[in-house]
Design an enzyme around this catalytic site. Structure first.
Site, PDB file in Angstrom:
ATOM      1  N   SER A  57      10.968   0.120   7.115  1.00 39.33           N
ATOM      2  CA  SER A  57      11.101   0.092   5.438  1.00 39.33           C
ATOM      3  C   SER A  57      12.549   0.608   5.215  1.00 39.33           C
ATOM      4  O   SER A  57      13.345   1.208   5.785  1.00 39.33           O
ATOM      5  CB  SER A  57      10.429   1.274   4.996  1.00 39.33           C
ATOM      6  OG  SER A  57      10.505   1.520   3.710  1.00 39.33           O
ATOM      7  N   THR A  58      13.007  -0.007   3.954  1.00 37.38           N
ATOM      8  CA  THR A  58      14.431   0.542   3.432  1.00 37.38           C
ATOM      9  C   THR A  58      14.023   1.349   2.063  1.00 37.38           C
ATOM     10  O   THR A  58      14.156   2.505   1.874  1.00 37.38           O
ATOM     11  CB  THR A  58      15.172  -0.952   2.831  1.00 37.38           C
ATOM     12  OG1 THR A  58      15.298  -1.645   4.021  1.00 37.38           O
ATOM     13  CG2 THR A  58      16.388  -0.223   2.198  1.00 37.38           C
ATOM     14  N   ARG A 108       2.871   5.060   5.947  1.00 33.39           N
ATOM     15  CA  ARG A 108       3.330   3.731   5.670  1.00 33.39           C
ATOM     16  C   ARG A 108       2.584   3.012   7.124  1.00 33.39           C
ATOM     17  O   ARG A 108       3.363   2.933   8.028  1.00 33.39           O
ATOM     18  CB  ARG A 108       4.841   3.182   5.532  1.00 33.39           C
ATOM     19  CG  ARG A 108       5.425   1.690   5.395  1.00 33.39           C
ATOM     20  CD  ARG A 108       6.549   1.846   5.203  1.00 33.39           C
ATOM     21  NE  ARG A 108       7.118   0.328   4.939  1.00 33.39           N
ATOM     22  CZ  ARG A 108       7.217  -0.412   4.014  1.00 33.39           C
ATOM     23  NH1 ARG A 108       6.848  -0.088   2.794  1.00 33.39           N
ATOM     24  NH2 ARG A 108       7.626  -1.749   4.089  1.00 33.39           N
ATOM     25  N   HIS A 135      -0.369  -0.910  -2.159  1.00 31.92           N
ATOM     26  CA  HIS A 135       0.736  -0.414  -2.287  1.00 31.92           C
ATOM     27  C   HIS A 135       1.250   0.154  -3.556  1.00 31.92           C
ATOM     28  O   HIS A 135       1.673  -0.038  -4.340  1.00 31.92           O
ATOM     29  CB  HIS A 135       1.755  -1.648  -2.040  1.00 31.92           C
ATOM     30  CG  HIS A 135       3.196  -1.252  -1.718  1.00 31.92           C
ATOM     31  ND1 HIS A 135       3.808   0.110  -1.523  1.00 31.92           N
ATOM     32  CD2 HIS A 135       4.315  -1.860  -1.326  1.00 31.92           C
ATOM     33  CE1 HIS A 135       4.974   0.271  -1.301  1.00 31.92           C
ATOM     34  NE2 HIS A 135       5.283  -1.013  -1.050  1.00 31.92           N
ATOM     35  N   GLN A 138       4.564   1.093  -5.207  1.00 33.62           N
ATOM     36  CA  GLN A 138       5.399  -0.067  -5.815  1.00 33.62           C
ATOM     37  C   GLN A 138       4.772  -0.464  -7.143  1.00 33.62           C
ATOM     38  O   GLN A 138       5.476  -0.629  -7.962  1.00 33.62           O
ATOM     39  CB  GLN A 138       5.016  -1.432  -4.685  1.00 33.62           C
ATOM     40  CG  GLN A 138       5.700  -2.588  -5.332  1.00 33.62           C
ATOM     41  CD  GLN A 138       7.502  -2.299  -5.141  1.00 33.62           C
ATOM     42  OE1 GLN A 138       7.926  -1.787  -4.469  1.00 33.62           O
ATOM     43  NE2 GLN A 138       8.155  -2.746  -6.286  1.00 33.62           N
ATOM     44  N   ASP A 231       6.711 -12.425  -4.151  1.00 35.54           N
ATOM     45  CA  ASP A 231       6.942 -11.521  -3.112  1.00 35.54           C
ATOM     46  C   ASP A 231       7.093 -12.394  -1.873  1.00 35.54           C
ATOM     47  O   ASP A 231       6.868 -13.715  -1.932  1.00 35.54           O
ATOM     48  CB  ASP A 231       5.650 -10.415  -2.769  1.00 35.54           C
ATOM     49  CG  ASP A 231       5.923  -9.395  -1.641  1.00 35.54           C
ATOM     50  OD1 ASP A 231       6.929  -9.177  -1.390  1.00 35.54           O
ATOM     51  OD2 ASP A 231       4.814  -8.695  -1.424  1.00 35.54           O
ATOM     52  N   SER A 235       4.291 -12.031   5.393  1.00 37.55           N
ATOM     53  CA  SER A 235       4.308 -10.394   5.574  1.00 37.55           C
ATOM     54  C   SER A 235       4.675 -10.088   7.082  1.00 37.55           C
ATOM     55  O   SER A 235       4.261 -10.843   8.087  1.00 37.55           O
ATOM     56  CB  SER A 235       2.963  -9.657   5.158  1.00 37.55           C
ATOM     57  OG  SER A 235       2.774  -9.996   3.703  1.00 37.55           O
ATOM     58  N   MET A 236       4.967  -8.780   7.025  1.00 42.27           N
ATOM     59  CA  MET A 236       5.115  -8.284   8.310  1.00 42.27           C
ATOM     60  C   MET A 236       4.015  -8.278   9.310  1.00 42.27           C
ATOM     61  O   MET A 236       2.854  -7.957   8.978  1.00 42.27           O
ATOM     62  CB  MET A 236       5.912  -6.611   8.418  1.00 42.27           C
ATOM     63  CG  MET A 236       7.269  -6.677   7.843  1.00 42.27           C
ATOM     64  SD  MET A 236       7.715  -4.853   7.911  1.00 42.27           S
ATOM     65  CE  MET A 236       6.998  -4.067   6.354  1.00 42.27           C
ATOM     66  N   CYS A 271       9.686  -7.271  -5.326  1.00 44.03           N
ATOM     67  CA  CYS A 271       9.723  -5.875  -4.544  1.00 44.03           C
ATOM     68  C   CYS A 271      10.932  -5.704  -3.575  1.00 44.03           C
ATOM     69  O   CYS A 271      11.136  -4.626  -2.898  1.00 44.03           O
ATOM     70  CB  CYS A 271       8.281  -5.347  -4.258  1.00 44.03           C
ATOM     71  SG  CYS A 271       7.717  -6.175  -2.705  1.00 44.03           S
ATOM     72  N   LEU A 272      11.157  -7.033  -2.779  1.00 43.51           N
ATOM     73  CA  LEU A 272      12.137  -6.933  -1.982  1.00 43.51           C
ATOM     74  C   LEU A 272      11.604  -6.352  -0.484  1.00 43.51           C
ATOM     75  O   LEU A 272      10.542  -5.831  -0.628  1.00 43.51           O
ATOM     76  CB  LEU A 272      13.394  -5.990  -2.218  1.00 43.51           C
ATOM     77  CG  LEU A 272      14.199  -6.391  -3.526  1.00 43.51           C
ATOM     78  CD1 LEU A 272      15.451  -5.395  -3.552  1.00 43.51           C
ATOM     79  CD2 LEU A 272      14.614  -7.659  -3.491  1.00 43.51           C
ATOM     80  N   ARG A 298      12.004   3.202  -7.526  1.00 47.35           N
ATOM     81  CA  ARG A 298      11.202   3.365  -6.330  1.00 47.35           C
ATOM     82  C   ARG A 298      11.215   4.925  -6.060  1.00 47.35           C
ATOM     83  O   ARG A 298      10.458   5.594  -5.849  1.00 47.35           O
ATOM     84  CB  ARG A 298      11.375   2.683  -5.069  1.00 47.35           C
ATOM     85  CG  ARG A 298      10.696   1.415  -5.068  1.00 47.35           C
ATOM     86  CD  ARG A 298       9.301   1.483  -5.121  1.00 47.35           C
ATOM     87  NE  ARG A 298       8.668   2.131  -3.850  1.00 47.35           N
ATOM     88  CZ  ARG A 298       8.627   1.717  -2.644  1.00 47.35           C
ATOM     89  NH1 ARG A 298       8.563   0.496  -2.325  1.00 47.35           N
ATOM     90  NH2 ARG A 298       7.949   2.407  -1.765  1.00 47.35           N
TER      91      ARG A 298
END
Length: 325
Positions: A57-58, A108, A135, A138, A231, A235-236, A271-272, A298
């Site tokens: 995560s950032t 998370r 989420h 967000q 988005d 996804s991851m 949302c990056l 955020r």
């Protein structure tokens, strides 16, 4: 004890409190008043906030650690390689141990069932910082950003989602409907929204006169939209399916052709992190984009959630000057 698992679990009024509280703390931070900052800094002094992250995560990590520090707590980052969770120890045992030593757990994780296990066994509030279904942090941030730029309290807005049926839109759709905004969701053919989310959204719409529409036509969703949102398409954990997914999402890139269907003063959100297949540079970095304000918000969303669920023990009626902890 209240946990934050999904926006769906909150009343309209409770979600509104979170957005207003985020707005309040943004003003406090921007004002930089030393006396006010010191007053907030003692609210969780001597406490520890655990960040149990199975995914990298950032924004979530920076905002959560920043919020903890603002209230005087010590953030403790526990990545998937730092603790025994899921390796040599069960969710039950790990949750029992961690929650006995901290004031809350920001989690998370991968599966929604993992959040449910944390909630079941924790002695402190669990804040869902992302799972494969929801989420909520967000959503708080996104609605605050919309309020700042278009003010849904004074204008009837249409939010258009162009992209995947994922955790972000699951909570964002519910959140926007709760605040009186219409929501149009466009996903590629073969990708459908979660029926649980649609049913919850339709119930909200019945009660407040909002509109929820689902389509596989991106142009239809974008027409007359006040906000265009997208988005990641991959996804991851889905990287193995990249080629197939990109083929499926043809025609769903937010570009000048699609954005020309929106209202002249539309805003673009994401949302990056962002990838070029989702949105072109001229839109992402253009005058209509509010993605970086959205990212900053955020931090204030994390502050709001920490204030309500941890400092004030889930009491939404307690103001920002209350300390029930």
């Amino acid at each position: 004890m209240r946990h934050l698992v999904s926006i769906k679990d909150l009343s309209n009024e409770e979600f509104s409190v979170l957005v207003d509280r985020a707005e309040h703390y943004k003003k406090v931070v921007k004002a930089g008043n030393l006396t006010e900052n010191q007053k907030n800094h003692v609210k969780l002094i001597g406490k520890t906030v655990a960040l149990v992250f199975s995914k990298r995560s950032t924004r979530t990590r920076i905002s959560t650690e920043g919020a903890a520090a603002f209230f005087g707590a010590q953030p403790m980052f526990l990545g998937k390689d730092d603790i025994q969770l899921g390796v040599n120890e069960s969710f039950h045992d790990t949750t029992k141990v961690i929650s006995s030593m901290v004031s809350c757990i920001f989690a998370r994780v991968n599966k929604h069932s993992e959040i449910q296990q944390l909630v079941e066994h924790s002695q402190v509030p669990i804040i869902n910082s992302l799972c494969d279904k929801f989420h909520p942090l967000q959503a708080v941030c996104d609605v605050l950003t919309i309020k700042e730029h278009l003010d849904y309290t004074k204008n009837k807005l249409k939010i258009a989602w162009i992209g995947d049926a994922n955790n972000v839109i699951n909570d964002m759709a519910i959140a926007c409907l709760k605040m009186g905004m219409d929501v149009a969701i466009s996903t590629p053919p073969g990708i459908e929204m979660d029926p649980e989310i649609i049913n919850a959204g339709l119930e909200i719409s019945k009660g407040n006169g909002t509109k929820l529409e689902c389509t596989h036509n991106s142009k239809e969703a974008a027409t007359n939209a006040d906000v265009l949102v997208t988005d990641t398409f991959i996804s991851m954990g889905e990287e193995f399916a990249k080629v197939a997914k990109l083929k499926q999402f043809r025609g769903f890139q937010v570009n000048s052709e699609l954005s020309s269907l929106a209202k002249p003063n539309y805003k673009f959100m994401h949302c990056l992190p962002r990838h070029h297949e989702e949105v072109t540079d001229d839109i992402f970095y253009g005058d209509h984009s509010i993605v970086f304000e959205e990212a900053e918000n955020r931090l204030y969303a994390a502050m709001a959630v920490m204030d309500v669920f941890v400092i004030n023990k889930g009491d939404f009626s307690a103001g920002p000057d209350s300390v029930l902890n």
